[in-house]
Design a protein around this motif. Structure first.
Motif, PDB file in Angstrom:
ATOM      1  N   ILE A  16       0.801  -1.223   0.000  1.00  0.00           N
ATOM      2  CA  ILE A  16       0.000   0.000   0.000  1.00  0.00           C
ATOM      3  C   ILE A  16       0.835   1.275   0.000  1.00  0.00           C
ATOM      4  N   GLY A  17       2.171   1.154   0.012  1.00  0.00           N
ATOM      5  CA  GLY A  17       3.002   2.342   0.005  1.00  0.00           C
ATOM      6  C   GLY A  17       2.661   3.326  -1.096  1.00  0.00           C
ATOM      7  N   PRO A  18       2.576   2.885  -2.361  1.00  0.00           N
ATOM      8  CA  PRO A  18       2.208   3.824  -3.430  1.00  0.00           C
ATOM      9  C   PRO A  18       0.823   4.442  -3.226  1.00  0.00           C
ATOM     10  N   ARG A  41      -0.812   3.042 -10.212  1.00  0.00           N
ATOM     11  CA  ARG A  41      -1.657   2.900  -9.026  1.00  0.00           C
ATOM     12  C   ARG A  41      -2.699   4.013  -8.972  1.00  0.00           C
ATOM     13  N   ALA A  42      -2.315   5.216  -9.374  1.00  0.00           N
ATOM     14  CA  ALA A  42      -3.273   6.315  -9.409  1.00  0.00           C
ATOM     15  C   ALA A  42      -4.411   5.997 -10.377  1.00  0.00           C
ATOM     16  N   GLN A  43      -4.066   5.413 -11.513  1.00  0.00           N
ATOM     17  CA  GLN A  43      -5.100   5.040 -12.485  1.00  0.00           C
ATOM     18  C   GLN A  43      -6.013   3.962 -11.914  1.00  0.00           C
ATOM     19  N   ALA A  44      -5.422   2.973 -11.225  1.00  0.00           N
ATOM     20  CA  ALA A  44      -6.224   1.899 -10.640  1.00  0.00           C
ATOM     21  C   ALA A  44      -7.164   2.429  -9.568  1.00  0.00           C
ATOM     22  N   LEU A  45      -6.736   3.489  -8.905  1.00  0.00           N
ATOM     23  CA  LEU A  45      -7.536   4.055  -7.817  1.00  0.00           C
ATOM     24  C   LEU A  45      -8.415   5.214  -8.283  1.00  0.00           C
ATOM     25  N   SER A  46      -8.367   5.502  -9.572  1.00  0.00           N
ATOM     26  CA  SER A  46      -9.139   6.623 -10.146  1.00  0.00           C
ATOM     27  C   SER A  46      -8.796   7.942  -9.461  1.00  0.00           C
ATOM     28  N   LEU A  47      -7.499   8.134  -9.211  1.00  0.00           N
ATOM     29  CA  LEU A  47      -7.022   9.367  -8.598  1.00  0.00           C
ATOM     30  C   LEU A  47      -6.347  10.235  -9.654  1.00  0.00           C
ATOM     31  N   SER A  48      -6.644  11.509  -9.626  1.00  0.00           N
ATOM     32  CA  SER A  48      -6.009  12.450 -10.544  1.00  0.00           C
ATOM     33  C   SER A  48      -4.884  13.163  -9.794  1.00  0.00           C
ATOM     34  N   VAL A  49      -3.706  12.539  -9.795  1.00  0.00           N
ATOM     35  CA  VAL A  49      -2.540  13.099  -9.118  1.00  0.00           C
ATOM     36  C   VAL A  49      -1.394  13.182 -10.127  1.00  0.00           C
ATOM     37  N   ARG A  77       8.476  -6.640 -12.808  1.00  0.00           N
ATOM     38  CA  ARG A  77       7.058  -6.294 -12.969  1.00  0.00           C
ATOM     39  C   ARG A  77       6.469  -5.945 -11.608  1.00  0.00           C
ATOM     40  N   VAL A  78       5.644  -4.934 -11.582  1.00  0.00           N
ATOM     41  CA  VAL A  78       4.988  -4.544 -10.331  1.00  0.00           C
ATOM     42  C   VAL A  78       3.484  -4.722 -10.480  1.00  0.00           C
ATOM     43  N   LYS A  79       2.928  -5.581  -9.633  1.00  0.00           N
ATOM     44  CA  LYS A  79       1.487  -5.790  -9.599  1.00  0.00           C
ATOM     45  C   LYS A  79       1.053  -5.748  -8.146  1.00  0.00           C
ATOM     46  N   ALA A  80       0.010  -5.004  -7.873  1.00  0.00           N
ATOM     47  CA  ALA A  80      -0.475  -4.875  -6.500  1.00  0.00           C
ATOM     48  C   ALA A  80      -0.741  -6.246  -5.893  1.00  0.00           C
ATOM     49  N   GLY A  81      -0.164  -6.470  -4.729  1.00  0.00           N
ATOM     50  CA  GLY A  81      -0.388  -7.705  -3.992  1.00  0.00           C
ATOM     51  C   GLY A  81       0.553  -8.836  -4.325  1.00  0.00           C
ATOM     52  N   GLU A  82       1.425  -8.662  -5.348  1.00  0.00           N
ATOM     53  CA  GLU A  82       2.311  -9.740  -5.768  1.00  0.00           C
ATOM     54  C   GLU A  82       3.770  -9.315  -5.631  1.00  0.00           C
ATOM     55  N   ASP A 289       2.992   2.863  11.481  1.00  0.00           N
ATOM     56  CA  ASP A 289       2.912   1.860  12.547  1.00  0.00           C
ATOM     57  C   ASP A 289       2.345   0.539  12.032  1.00  0.00           C
ATOM     58  N   HIS A 290       2.376   0.336  10.699  1.00  0.00           N
ATOM     59  CA  HIS A 290       1.750  -0.858  10.127  1.00  0.00           C
ATOM     60  C   HIS A 290       2.621  -1.411   9.006  1.00  0.00           C
ATOM     61  N   GLY A 291       2.199  -2.537   8.454  1.00  0.00           N
ATOM     62  CA  GLY A 291       2.956  -3.202   7.404  1.00  0.00           C
ATOM     63  C   GLY A 291       2.471  -2.863   6.008  1.00  0.00           C
ATOM     64  N   THR A 292       2.853  -3.721   5.053  1.00  0.00           N
ATOM     65  CA  THR A 292       2.607  -3.440   3.641  1.00  0.00           C
ATOM     66  C   THR A 292       1.170  -3.704   3.199  1.00  0.00           C
ATOM     67  N   ALA A 293       0.415  -4.484   3.973  1.00  0.00           N
ATOM     68  CA  ALA A 293      -1.003  -4.735   3.672  1.00  0.00           C
ATOM     69  C   ALA A 293      -1.216  -5.087   2.211  1.00  0.00           C
ATOM     70  N   LEU A 294      -0.570  -6.138   1.767  1.00  0.00           N
ATOM     71  CA  LEU A 294      -0.635  -6.540   0.355  1.00  0.00           C
ATOM     72  C   LEU A 294      -2.069  -6.733  -0.130  1.00  0.00           C
ATOM     73  N   ASP A 295      -2.924  -7.196   0.753  1.00  0.00           N
ATOM     74  CA  ASP A 295      -4.313  -7.461   0.360  1.00  0.00           C
ATOM     75  C   ASP A 295      -5.108  -6.188   0.105  1.00  0.00           C
ATOM     76  N   LEU A 296      -4.611  -5.060   0.613  1.00  0.00           N
ATOM     77  CA  LEU A 296      -5.317  -3.790   0.406  1.00  0.00           C
ATOM     78  C   LEU A 296      -4.757  -2.969  -0.746  1.00  0.00           C
ATOM     79  N   ALA A 297      -3.594  -3.353  -1.246  1.00  0.00           N
ATOM     80  CA  ALA A 297      -2.943  -2.561  -2.287  1.00  0.00           C
ATOM     81  C   ALA A 297      -3.829  -2.441  -3.525  1.00  0.00           C
ATOM     82  N   GLY A 298      -4.032  -1.223  -3.971  1.00  0.00           N
ATOM     83  CA  GLY A 298      -4.835  -0.971  -5.162  1.00  0.00           C
ATOM     84  C   GLY A 298      -6.331  -1.080  -4.962  1.00  0.00           C
ATOM     85  N   SER A 299      -6.771  -1.284  -3.714  1.00  0.00           N
ATOM     86  CA  SER A 299      -8.209  -1.476  -3.449  1.00  0.00           C
ATOM     87  C   SER A 299      -8.947  -0.176  -3.173  1.00  0.00           C
TER      88      SER A 299
END
Length: 318
Positions: A16-18, A41-49, A77-82, A289-299
């Motif tokens: 979830i860092g990105p 990641r911005a595109q996946a999240l529909s963010l205009s940054v 290759r970078v894929k959210a959660g992998e 104070d938390h980890g990478t939360a791979l399951d939440l990346a890109g969600s």
């Protein structure tokens, strides 16, 4: 130094860092990371940054809503959660750059998004965590982990050790060093004139006069008393089950003997906005104070509260 500008390392790209970095486009930070990962990641999240690739020596002024990025491009290759071990060396190159830039006073400090230790080790690179890595780069003798949630500050005498290894690791010299760094940086970084520090015992009831273990009376108490005679405001060793209660009085920090003695209290009090601070370094460094939360990346469900708090605290530290 670039004013109060902070470097923000984007962390494990599959986590979830990105996502969190994108949510901080309103902050005066310069991200160390891969621009293409942030754009994807911005595109996946529909963010205009908008992402502005900048030079480390001239990052330019912050424009709210835009993210300045010093590029460290991943070969894999970078894929959210992998996770991909091929990206580990680049991650550490970015972290090394950030530490060096702060050592050179080019930035006020570094804030770190979470890394995945396992994938770095899977790449064949020995790595036990940000704290030890940054201590090695900066030549720090005794890094100390301090967690902050509002007015509660909890430092650790030992960090990521199996519980069975903790008693042997709590030596008089280590305790003296940790308490000295904790006291020094509460003065230096936080501006406290004479910090009031509670020291936890190791065993239940702080050893119950030797009936529940000898370490409290044989190791911890003599160090506390010696440092108290040298002018430090220390209390303890106190039973850990009361050290955090109002009965112990309001103190500036609590020193826990091991990871799971202190952090459950801290995270209960402030999970989601607690901050990890590394004391004993010649640079300012804070983290989430938390980890990478791979399951939440890109969600779209990653909460940037802790990272935002880490930025605010880093900016306030001296």
């Amino acid at each position: 130094m670039t004013g109060q500008t902070l470097l923000l390392t984007a962390g494990e790209p599959a986590g979830i860092g990105p996502d969190l970095c994108l949510q901080l486009a309103d902050e005066d930070v310069v991200v160390v990371g891969d621009p293409s990962v942030l754009l994807d990641r911005a595109q996946a999240l529909s963010l205009s940054v908008p992402i502005d690739v900048v030079d480390a020596d001239a990052p330019g002024a912050h424009e709210p809503g835009r993210l300045r990025v010093i590029p460290f491009r991943f070969p894999g290759r970078v894929k959210a959660g992998e996770l991909d071990p091929a990206n580990a060396p680049t991650l550490l190159d970015g972290l090394r750059f950030a530490a060096d830039a702060c050592l050179q006073d080019r930035f006020h400090g570094v804030v770190t998004a979470p890394l995945q230790k396992s994938v770095i080790n899977d790449a064949g690179i020995p790595f036990s965590g940000h704290t030890e890595f940054l201590a090695d780069i900066t030549g720090a003798h005794m890094p100390v982990m301090l967690l902050v949630a509002d007015s509660l500050r909890v430092a650790l005498a030992t960090t990521h050790l199996p519980l069975s290894d903790v008693p042997a690791a709590i030596t008089p010299q280590r305790l003296r060093d940790v308490l000295t760094v904790l006291n020094h940086d509460l003065v230096r970084r936080f501006g406290l004139e004479k910090p009031d520090i509670v020291v936890c015992g190791l065993n239940p009831h702080a050893g119950e006069s030797g009936h529940l273990g000898h370490e409290d009376d044989a190791v911890i108490r003599p160090v506390v008393e010696a440092l108290r005679e040298e002018g430090l405001a220390l209390h303890g060793p106190l039973p850990a089950d009361t050290a955090f209660t109002p009965a112990a009085g309001h103190k500036d920090a609590v020193l826990a003997m091991y990871h799971d003695q202190g952090l459950p209290v801290l995270k209960y009090a402030g999970f989601g906005h607690a901050v990890n601070v590394t004391l004993g370094l010649p640079i300012v460094r804070t983290s989430v104070d938390h980890g990478t939360a791979l399951d939440l990346a890109g969600s779209g469900n990653a909460d940037a509260g802790s990272l935002r708090a880490a930025v605010a605290l880093a900016r306030s530290l001296r």
